[in-house]
Enzyme design. Structure first.
Site, PDB file in Angstrom:
ATOM      1  N   PHE A  13      32.791 -55.538 -49.285  1.00  0.00           N
ATOM      2  CA  PHE A  13      33.505 -56.260 -50.347  1.00  0.00           C
ATOM      3  C   PHE A  13      32.538 -56.610 -51.473  1.00  0.00           C
ATOM      4  CE2 PHE A  13      34.991 -60.348 -52.226  1.00  0.00           C
ATOM      5  CZ  PHE A  13      36.183 -59.890 -52.765  1.00  0.00           C
ATOM      6  N   GLY A  14      32.908 -56.254 -52.694  1.00  0.00           N
ATOM      7  CA  GLY A  14      32.123 -56.599 -53.878  1.00  0.00           C
ATOM      8  C   GLY A  14      32.860 -57.606 -54.731  1.00  0.00           C
ATOM      9  N   TYR A  15      32.152 -58.667 -55.117  1.00  0.00           N
ATOM     10  CA  TYR A  15      32.755 -59.718 -55.969  1.00  0.00           C
ATOM     11  C   TYR A  15      31.951 -59.905 -57.252  1.00  0.00           C
ATOM     12  CZ  TYR A  15      28.950 -62.330 -53.848  1.00  0.00           C
ATOM     13  OH  TYR A  15      27.702 -62.724 -53.434  1.00  0.00           O
ATOM     14  N   GLY A  16      30.860 -59.165 -57.379  1.00  0.00           N
ATOM     15  CA  GLY A  16      30.008 -59.242 -58.575  1.00  0.00           C
ATOM     16  C   GLY A  16      29.868 -57.859 -59.168  1.00  0.00           C
ATOM     17  N   SER A  17      28.626 -57.433 -59.371  1.00  0.00           N
ATOM     18  CA  SER A  17      28.407 -56.143 -60.030  1.00  0.00           C
ATOM     19  C   SER A  17      28.967 -54.972 -59.243  1.00  0.00           C
ATOM     20  CB  SER A  17      26.912 -55.925 -60.295  1.00  0.00           C
ATOM     21  OG  SER A  17      26.190 -55.962 -59.087  1.00  0.00           O
ATOM     22  N   GLU A 104      19.598 -56.739 -50.539  1.00  0.00           N
ATOM     23  CA  GLU A 104      19.444 -57.970 -49.777  1.00  0.00           C
ATOM     24  C   GLU A 104      18.177 -58.724 -50.174  1.00  0.00           C
ATOM     25  OE1 GLU A 104      20.193 -59.159 -45.143  1.00  0.00           O
ATOM     26  OE2 GLU A 104      19.726 -57.106 -45.685  1.00  0.00           O
TER      27      GLU A 104
HETATM   28  C1  BEZ Z   1      28.529 -57.945 -55.268  1.00  0.00           C
HETATM   29  O1  BEZ Z   1      29.390 -58.349 -54.495  1.00  0.00           O
HETATM   30  O2  BEZ Z   1      28.828 -57.347 -56.279  1.00  0.00           O
HETATM   31  C2  BEZ Z   1      27.100 -58.170 -54.938  1.00  0.00           C
HETATM   32  C3  BEZ Z   1      26.756 -59.224 -54.125  1.00  0.00           C
HETATM   33  C4  BEZ Z   1      25.423 -59.426 -53.819  1.00  0.00           C
HETATM   34  C5  BEZ Z   1      24.436 -58.587 -54.332  1.00  0.00           C
HETATM   35  C6  BEZ Z   1      24.801 -57.543 -55.156  1.00  0.00           C
HETATM   36  C7  BEZ Z   1      26.134 -57.336 -55.468  1.00  0.00           C
END
Ligand code: BEZ
Length: 243
Positions: A13-17, A104
């Site tokens: 799951f991605g919530y950022g980039s 990480e």
């Molecule tokens: C993301 O969910 O997009 C993300 C989270 C932590 C590190 C890099 C990307």
């Protein structure tokens, strides 16, 4: 640790980039949400949207029960954190694990959480939520900042930049990517920061970043091609420093 992930296909799951910069391999991308967390620009970025001398700001997720104990200047969030889930096929697990191990380093830890898909899912065994791996910058990690004054945070984002590009680009791209996921996927914390940054930029007469909208339609290949086109910096920002 990512090295504890079994060598089986998994969902990320991605919530950022990750929403607009997908992992290097996936065979399905599904918009949807998780619950029990709050998305905030409370993680310091020394290696992508800032430098060790002048860290930028990126998002992390805060456990909702912990968030309830904090004083947040931003308004109460919705129950859902929208983002995109990627299915990583078993043939690509090793490569994607290496990519995720690198991410990480930034202070993020692996957690697992149920993901609710906003549409049909091909790679799912049942009709309920899908167990997803998610990277979270926990309050115990050195880059976690805690509650931020919104005006100061916007000003900080505007002035920060790092090897992956300007911090404001990350913010603007995140808002656009969120708005393209669904009718309900906006995030008031993100949009509020965008408004503050745009307003500061217009006060200063500086040129605004042009964040053209990506589409959430099409095959993974088509999506990745379109997502690639919209980025003004190189794809896979978290890998840059190791290549
Ligand atoms: C993301 O969910 O997009 C993300 C989270 C932590 C590190 C890099 C990307």
């Amino acid at each position: 640790m990512a090295s504890e992930i079994p060598n089986d296909a998994f969902w990320l799951f991605g919530y950022g980039s990750l929403i607009w910069k997908p992992p290097p391999h996936f065979d399905e991308r599904v918009p949807g949400y998780i619950e029990g967390y709050v998305r905030r620009f409370w993680q310091s970025s020394e290696d992508h949207r800032g430098t060790p001398e002048a860290p930028g700001r990126v998002v992390t997720l805060i456990d909702r029960t912990h968030w309830d104990t904090l004083t947040d200047h931003h308004s109460s969030p919705t129950e859902r954190v929208w983002g995109a889930a990627y299915h990583i096929p078993s043939s690509k697990v090793a490569e994607v694990r290496e990519y995720l191990d690198i991410r990480e380093i930034n202070g993020y830890s692996i957690q697992y959480t149920p993901f609710h898909a906003a549409g049909p899912v091909a790679n799912s065994t049942g009709s309920g939520p899908i167990q997803c791996l998610v990277y979270i910058g926990l309050p115990s990690n050195p880059q976690f900042l805690g509650p931020q004054d919104p005006d100061a945070l916007a000003a900080h984002i505007l002035k920060s930049k790092g090897p992956s590009g300007e911090n404001k680009e990350y913010l603007y791209m995140l808002e656009t990517a969120l708005l393209n996921l669904s009718e309900e996927s906006s995030d008031e914390h993100v949009s509020d920061l965008v408004r503050r940054c745009r307003s500061l930029e217009s006060e200063r007469g500086s040129q605004s970043f042009d964040n053209r909208a990506p589409s959430n339609q099409g095959s993974p290949g088509e999506v990745r091609e379109e997502l690639h086109k919209i980025g003004s910096t190189e794809e896979q920002e978290e890998v840059e420093k190791t290549t």
